[in-house]
Design a protein around this motif. Structure first.
Motif, PDB file in Angstrom:
ATOM      1  N   ILE A 156       0.812  -1.225   0.000  1.00 34.22           N
ATOM      2  CA  ILE A 156       0.000   0.000   0.000  1.00 34.22           C
ATOM      3  C   ILE A 156       0.842   1.270   0.000  1.00 34.22           C
ATOM      4  N   VAL A 157       2.177   1.143   0.113  1.00 26.36           N
ATOM      5  CA  VAL A 157       3.041   2.327   0.249  1.00 26.36           C
ATOM      6  C   VAL A 157       3.380   2.904  -1.121  1.00 26.36           C
ATOM      7  N   GLU A 158       3.224   4.205  -1.235  1.00 22.62           N
ATOM      8  CA  GLU A 158       3.579   4.908  -2.464  1.00 22.62           C
ATOM      9  C   GLU A 158       4.927   5.608  -2.352  1.00 22.62           C
ATOM     10  N   ASP A 159       5.287   6.018  -1.134  1.00 26.07           N
ATOM     11  CA  ASP A 159       6.552   6.737  -0.943  1.00 26.07           C
ATOM     12  C   ASP A 159       6.890   6.729   0.539  1.00 26.07           C
ATOM     13  N   ILE A 160       8.084   7.174   0.848  1.00 28.09           N
ATOM     14  CA  ILE A 160       8.511   7.297   2.233  1.00 28.09           C
ATOM     15  C   ILE A 160       8.746   8.771   2.543  1.00 28.09           C
ATOM     16  N   PRO A 161       8.655   9.171   3.822  1.00 29.90           N
ATOM     17  CA  PRO A 161       8.468   8.364   5.022  1.00 29.90           C
ATOM     18  C   PRO A 161       7.127   7.632   5.022  1.00 29.90           C
ATOM     19  N   TYR A 162       7.070   6.548   5.801  1.00 27.34           N
ATOM     20  CA  TYR A 162       5.880   5.715   5.862  1.00 27.34           C
ATOM     21  C   TYR A 162       4.828   6.386   6.746  1.00 27.34           C
ATOM     22  N   ASP A 163       3.937   7.116   6.101  1.00 29.80           N
ATOM     23  CA  ASP A 163       2.815   7.770   6.772  1.00 29.80           C
ATOM     24  C   ASP A 163       1.555   7.510   5.964  1.00 29.80           C
ATOM     25  N   ARG A 164       0.419   7.625   6.617  1.00 32.04           N
ATOM     26  CA  ARG A 164      -0.864   7.302   5.985  1.00 32.04           C
ATOM     27  C   ARG A 164      -1.073   8.090   4.697  1.00 32.04           C
ATOM     28  N   CYS A 165      -0.632   9.349   4.706  1.00 31.45           N
ATOM     29  CA  CYS A 165      -0.853  10.198   3.530  1.00 31.45           C
ATOM     30  C   CYS A 165      -0.055   9.733   2.322  1.00 31.45           C
ATOM     31  N   LYS A 166       0.917   8.839   2.535  1.00 30.27           N
ATOM     32  CA  LYS A 166       1.713   8.327   1.422  1.00 30.27           C
ATOM     33  C   LYS A 166       1.423   6.856   1.157  1.00 30.27           C
ATOM     34  N   THR A 167       0.216   6.434   1.533  1.00 25.59           N
ATOM     35  CA  THR A 167      -0.261   5.074   1.254  1.00 25.59           C
ATOM     36  C   THR A 167      -1.635   5.156   0.617  1.00 25.59           C
ATOM     37  N   SER A 168      -2.129   4.021   0.157  1.00 24.88           N
ATOM     38  CA  SER A 168      -3.474   3.999  -0.426  1.00 24.88           C
ATOM     39  C   SER A 168      -4.552   4.122   0.645  1.00 24.88           C
ATOM     40  N   MET A 169      -4.176   4.220   1.934  1.00 23.99           N
ATOM     41  CA  MET A 169      -5.134   4.487   3.008  1.00 23.99           C
ATOM     42  C   MET A 169      -5.424   5.978   3.158  1.00 23.99           C
ATOM     43  N   ARG A 170      -4.764   6.803   2.380  1.00 22.52           N
ATOM     44  CA  ARG A 170      -4.999   8.248   2.489  1.00 22.52           C
ATOM     45  C   ARG A 170      -6.436   8.603   2.097  1.00 22.52           C
ATOM     46  N   ASN A 171      -7.108   7.711   1.377  1.00 24.85           N
ATOM     47  CA  ASN A 171      -8.490   7.964   0.950  1.00 24.85           C
ATOM     48  C   ASN A 171      -9.506   7.638   2.041  1.00 24.85           C
ATOM     49  N   PHE A 172      -9.020   7.195   3.204  1.00 27.23           N
ATOM     50  CA  PHE A 172      -9.921   6.785   4.280  1.00 27.23           C
ATOM     51  C   PHE A 172      -9.551   7.534   5.568  1.00 27.23           C
ATOM     52  N   PRO A 173     -10.044   8.771   5.748  1.00 25.99           N
ATOM     53  CA  PRO A 173      -9.742   9.516   6.980  1.00 25.99           C
ATOM     54  C   PRO A 173     -10.267   8.758   8.194  1.00 25.99           C
ATOM     55  N   PRO A 174      -9.453   8.642   9.249  1.00 23.08           N
ATOM     56  CA  PRO A 174      -9.884   7.870  10.414  1.00 23.08           C
ATOM     57  C   PRO A 174     -11.022   8.545  11.165  1.00 23.08           C
ATOM     58  N   CYS A 175     -11.916   7.741  11.694  1.00 25.89           N
ATOM     59  CA  CYS A 175     -13.013   8.238  12.514  1.00 25.89           C
ATOM     60  C   CYS A 175     -12.487   8.639  13.902  1.00 25.89           C
ATOM     61  N   PRO A 176     -13.289   9.299  14.740  1.00 25.15           N
ATOM     62  CA  PRO A 176     -12.791   9.709  16.072  1.00 25.15           C
ATOM     63  C   PRO A 176     -12.252   8.543  16.906  1.00 25.15           C
ATOM     64  N   GLU A 177     -12.900   7.386  16.852  1.00 21.92           N
ATOM     65  CA  GLU A 177     -12.432   6.248  17.645  1.00 21.92           C
ATOM     66  C   GLU A 177     -11.083   5.752  17.150  1.00 21.92           C
ATOM     67  N   CYS A 178     -10.916   5.638  15.837  1.00 23.11           N
ATOM     68  CA  CYS A 178      -9.629   5.206  15.277  1.00 23.11           C
ATOM     69  C   CYS A 178      -8.552   6.257  15.534  1.00 23.11           C
ATOM     70  N   ARG A 179      -8.916   7.521  15.434  1.00 23.05           N
ATOM     71  CA  ARG A 179      -7.953   8.591  15.710  1.00 23.05           C
ATOM     72  C   ARG A 179      -7.495   8.536  17.157  1.00 23.05           C
ATOM     73  N   GLN A 180      -8.429   8.222  18.068  1.00 15.26           N
ATOM     74  CA  GLN A 180      -8.062   8.139  19.476  1.00 15.26           C
ATOM     75  C   GLN A 180      -7.063   7.004  19.709  1.00 15.26           C
ATOM     76  N   GLU A 181      -7.303   5.835  19.066  1.00 18.42           N
ATOM     77  CA  GLU A 181      -6.353   4.720  19.171  1.00 18.42           C
ATOM     78  C   GLU A 181      -5.007   5.109  18.579  1.00 18.42           C
ATOM     79  N   TYR A 182      -5.038   5.779  17.450  1.00 17.80           N
ATOM     80  CA  TYR A 182      -3.817   6.189  16.759  1.00 17.80           C
ATOM     81  C   TYR A 182      -2.976   7.130  17.615  1.00 17.80           C
ATOM     82  N   ASP A 183      -3.632   7.982  18.402  1.00 22.99           N
ATOM     83  CA  ASP A 183      -2.932   8.999  19.193  1.00 22.99           C
ATOM     84  C   ASP A 183      -2.587   8.538  20.604  1.00 22.99           C
ATOM     85  N   ASP A 184      -3.082   7.387  21.014  1.00 22.19           N
ATOM     86  CA  ASP A 184      -2.895   6.924  22.390  1.00 22.19           C
ATOM     87  C   ASP A 184      -1.617   6.103  22.525  1.00 22.19           C
ATOM     88  N   PRO A 185      -0.596   6.604  23.248  1.00 25.40           N
ATOM     89  CA  PRO A 185       0.669   5.860  23.394  1.00 25.40           C
ATOM     90  C   PRO A 185       0.499   4.489  24.038  1.00 25.40           C
TER      91      PRO A 185
END
Length: 778
Positions: free
Chosen positions: A149-178
């Motif tokens: 799914i990676v198009e370029d580096i650095p490996y971030d969501r915006c540089k993958t084919s997941m960039r078309n799927f903005p995370p919902c609040p629950e997924c964002r909370q998991e993503y931000d929780d250490p």
């Protein structure tokens, strides 16, 4: 002062660390964050195109402990290649944070391969109370798509084919929780915000959506329908393990005998159908999750048309949540084979699959997450306790192979015509592409160039040196010549195999090469394939080869093993051999046989070969095992499958052969084999004695060359070394004679590993300032 602790002072310091290797996409930054919390350190960490960069501030003793644990005990999926450390002025950080990624001028970051679904994610999609229940795209830091799914580096969501799927609040909370295992997991998704599935019929009409797709799939599969399933790196074709359904798939795919792989629900299912060792079980359950070739159990028969004429079965476990869900219904095993039209790349797009598979699949299980890089399944086998690749692709690519030398320039090996991969050398690493398949079509050329561009962009590489196959008629050789690389070297095929084995073993000296395969263009214009050579990365010398035999009918003999058998019988037995050939083949090939008989004495018009693959073809046809190769290596594979582990323990019982004047002459064994067939000897006994003859000939040749040259290392390469009996028998005997054996364990011995050898030869010829292409002793 009395009582003062000797050692680190509690003084604050600040370090900057640059870390290269596989450190993106595997939870490395969250791990750094947790370590910083553990040691009460402040600072930041971020991804960059050069790897991971961090600044850490705190007490010297704590920073030392932090660095030691980070480097010595990184996350299990990480691989640290290089750490650059320097002291910088105090920043007076107030906390530790994960910062946004930044592109850097140097691009050293390594993207991990795609990772099989982990147990925790499987638990969530099986739990009705979890929001990921039955969601086929569930993933976390420890599993899920990466390379595909990676198009370029650095490996971030915006540089993958997941960039078309903005995370919902629950997924964002998991993503931000250490404290969450999805902390900075780039493909994180759930049913509310992630990719979705649907099932279409042959016309493209949606027949099932999000709510009932799984029940629809089970119902239609049980009725014998064939599905095209969009997976991680491309489409598969699926059907139930039922003889009629399998035959329908074979008929539609025009694949009469080539074995199909199966996917099993769990290890218990695998054990029901196949013998399974601990090593094989571990491979099946690993994050790489390859197809593993296993020995079938004879007391619990699967339909014979899954792997016709073979005792082995290619098996894999579910490696995505989608696959896991598909096997939670009424069946525990299903056919799952790559969905590519004959000789074309695996399909990745919904529309192209719908168009090209409409005459094969009844239904299409598709989703709306794009596949950036096609990536077929890897295929491996355990032989004599050692891992051997038959195909190195998903789960392993783009992980580099470590070299035993450091390059001063970037090198490209363009690969072979069949089982193609390309290879890029940079510093002390070899980056091999995923399996690209057969070259020679516009589609395969497009796939090749797309993948090459992807790798070059990934690692910001600009090859200055290029190695390609010496064969003047190969499509891939023409592609190589069209690339804008300054220094190009044509590499003789078997020298490339030899160098590939040397390179992956980190062996830099001179050695003996035992190269056995089907086809390789020789420097004399003949087709080589049974070669005992000596040399190194720069040069080689041909010490022994199989006695030349003409290819009756030219290269079409590769498809028709009985023609090779005719050639061997006539040239070893004369008129009597022709009589034997008539008795064996006239009932099936009377017209073709008469045509070939007329040209038997026209030797100047036939292409000579020393191919080991053609020798196997001839014996397989002689024994009535295979008359037509409907897939590459069919006759040789079926012949090898007549032997088992018990045969390996038996003493050698070879047929007669001759070793003289650089030639290994197998002609003398054909009259003996023909006589044994006439007397009714068992096919398996003749097959074993034939293998023993090859073993004995190789052992004698290697020992003679070793004694004469003083070389005591032998590299075994070429597709014939997939034969377990030959490999284990020869390794056991040569090891007793104190000859160091070099085997392929990181790349396939077949043409899938050839690009590594081409790149190595080209580099060292450039380094040694040796002009021209690789010819014997040049």
């Amino acid at each position: 002062m009395a009582g003062e602790t000797v050692g680190y002072k509690k003084e604050k310091t600040c370090l900057q660390l640059k870390i290269n290797g596989i450190v993106q996409g595997i939870g490395f930054r969250p791990y750094v964050f947790s370590l910083a919390q553990k040691f009460d350190l402040k600072g930041w960490v971020r991804n960059g195109s050069g790897g991971v960069l961090l600044e850490i501030e705190g007490e010297e003793e704590k920073i030392s402990s932090f660095c030691r644990q980070l480097i010595c005990n990184p996350p299990s999926l990480a691989k640290i290649d290089k750490v650059e450390q320097r002291t910088i002025p105090l920043r007076n950080f107030q906390s530790f944070e994960i910062n946004s990624s930044q592109a850097q001028q140097e691009r050293h970051a390594l993207i991990p391969p795609d990772l099989a679904v982990c147990r925790k994610c499987l638990g969530e999609i099986s739990d009705p109370n979890d929001r990921h229940y039955l969601y086929p795209f569930t993933n976390c830091t420890h599993c899920g798509p990466r390379f595909t799914i990676v198009e370029d580096i650095p490996y971030d969501r915006c540089k993958t084919s997941m960039r078309n799927f903005p995370p919902c609040p629950e997924c964002r909370q998991e993503y931000d929780d250490p404290g969450d295992r999805r902390f900075h997991a780039q493909p994180v998704a759930c049913p509310c915000c992630g990719p979705q599935l649907e099932i279409r019929d042959r016309t493209g009409k949606v027949v099932s959506g999000e709510s009932n797709w799984l029940e629809f799939f089970w119902e239609k599969m049980c009725q014998g329908n064939i599905f095209a399933v969009k997976g991680l790196g491309g489409f598969h074709l699926a059907c139930i393990v039922q003889s009629s359904a399998v035959q329908t798939l074979r008929n539609r795919k025009k694949r009469p005998f080539k074995p199909f792989a199966v996917m099993c629900r769990e290890l218990k299912t695998v054990e029901k159908y196949c013998h399974l060792t601990e090593d094989e079980a571990e491979l099946l359950s690993s994050p790489s999750s390859p197809v593993v070739l296993l020995e079938q159990k004879k007391d619990l028969f699967l339909p014979e048309n899954i792997s016709p004429g073979l005792n082995t079965l290619g098996v894999m476990l579910p490696y995505t949540p989608l696959h896991f869900l598909l096997l939670q219904g009424p069946f525990e095993i299903m056919i799952l084979t790559s969905a590519n039209p004959t000789d074309l790349p695996i399909l990745k797009g919904n529309d192209e699959a719908q168009e090209q598979l409409k005459d094969i699949a009844d239904f299409f299980l598709v989703h709306n997450r794009d596949i950036v890089q096609r990536c077929d399944d890897s295929v491996v086998r355990i032989i004599g306790g050692e891992l051997q690749f038959q195909r190195r692709s998903r789960g392993f690519v783009p992980r580099p192979v470590e070299l035993g030398f450091q390059t001063e320039a970037t090198v490209l090996g363009v690969g072979a015509e069949m089982k193609n991969t390309f290879c890029l050398l940079k510093d002390n690493k070899a980056f091999l592409s995923q399996h690209l398949g057969e070259m020679g079509t516009l589609e395969s050329d497009g796939f090749y160039r797309e993948s090459l561009d992807h790798f070059l962009r990934f690692f910001d590489l600009h090859p200055q040196i290029l190695g390609y196959d010496l064969h003047p008629g190969y499509y891939i050789s023409a592609t190589a010549k069209s690339l804008s690389v300054k220094n190009k070297y044509a590499v003789q095929h078997h020298h490339g195999h030899f160098a590939s084995c040397l390179a992956e073993n980190g062996f830099g000296g001179k050695a003996i090469g035992v190269i056995l395969d089907g086809t390789g263009y020789g420097i004399d214009g003949a087709i080589w394939g049974f070669e005992i050579i000596t040399g190194d990365f720069v040069n080689f010398k041909r010490e022994y080869h199989q006695r030349y035999i003409p290819l009756y009918g030219g290269e079409s003999s590769i498809k028709w093993p009985w023609r090779m058998c005719l050639s061997y019988l006539v040239h070893s037995m004369g008129e009597e051999g022709l009589s034997v050939a008539r008795s064996l083949f006239a009932p099936r090939f009377e017209r073709e046989l008469k045509v070939l008989e007329k040209g038997i004495n026209s030797l100047p018009y036939y292409l000579p070969t020393s191919s080991c693959g053609r020798l196997f073809d001839a014996v397989a046809a002689l024994l009535g095992i295979c008359y037509e190769n409907t897939y590459e290596g069919q006759a040789a594979i079926q012949l090898g499958e007549l032997l088992n582990d018990k045969d390996i323990a038996l003493p050698l019982d070879p047929y007669p052969f001759l070793l003289k004047e650089k030639e290994i002459d197998f002609f003398p064994m054909f009259p003996v084999m023909a006589g044994e067939i006439k007397k009714g000897a068992s096919v398996s006994l003749i097959a074993r004695r034939f293998h023993d003859t090859i073993v004995k000939a190789i052992i004698m040749a290697v020992k003679e060359v070793s004694g004469r040259t003083g070389l005591n290392a032998a590299a075994l390469s070429g597709g014939t070394w997939h034969n377990p009996y030959l490999l284990r028998k020869i390794v056991n005997i040569l090891a007793q004679g104190k000859i160091k054996i070099l085997l392929h364990r990181s790349v396939p011995p077949n043409d899938g590993g050839l690009s590594l050898g081409q790149a190595a030869v080209a580099y060292w010829r450039w380094k040694a300032n040796v002009p021209g292409d690789t010819h014997e002793g040049n």
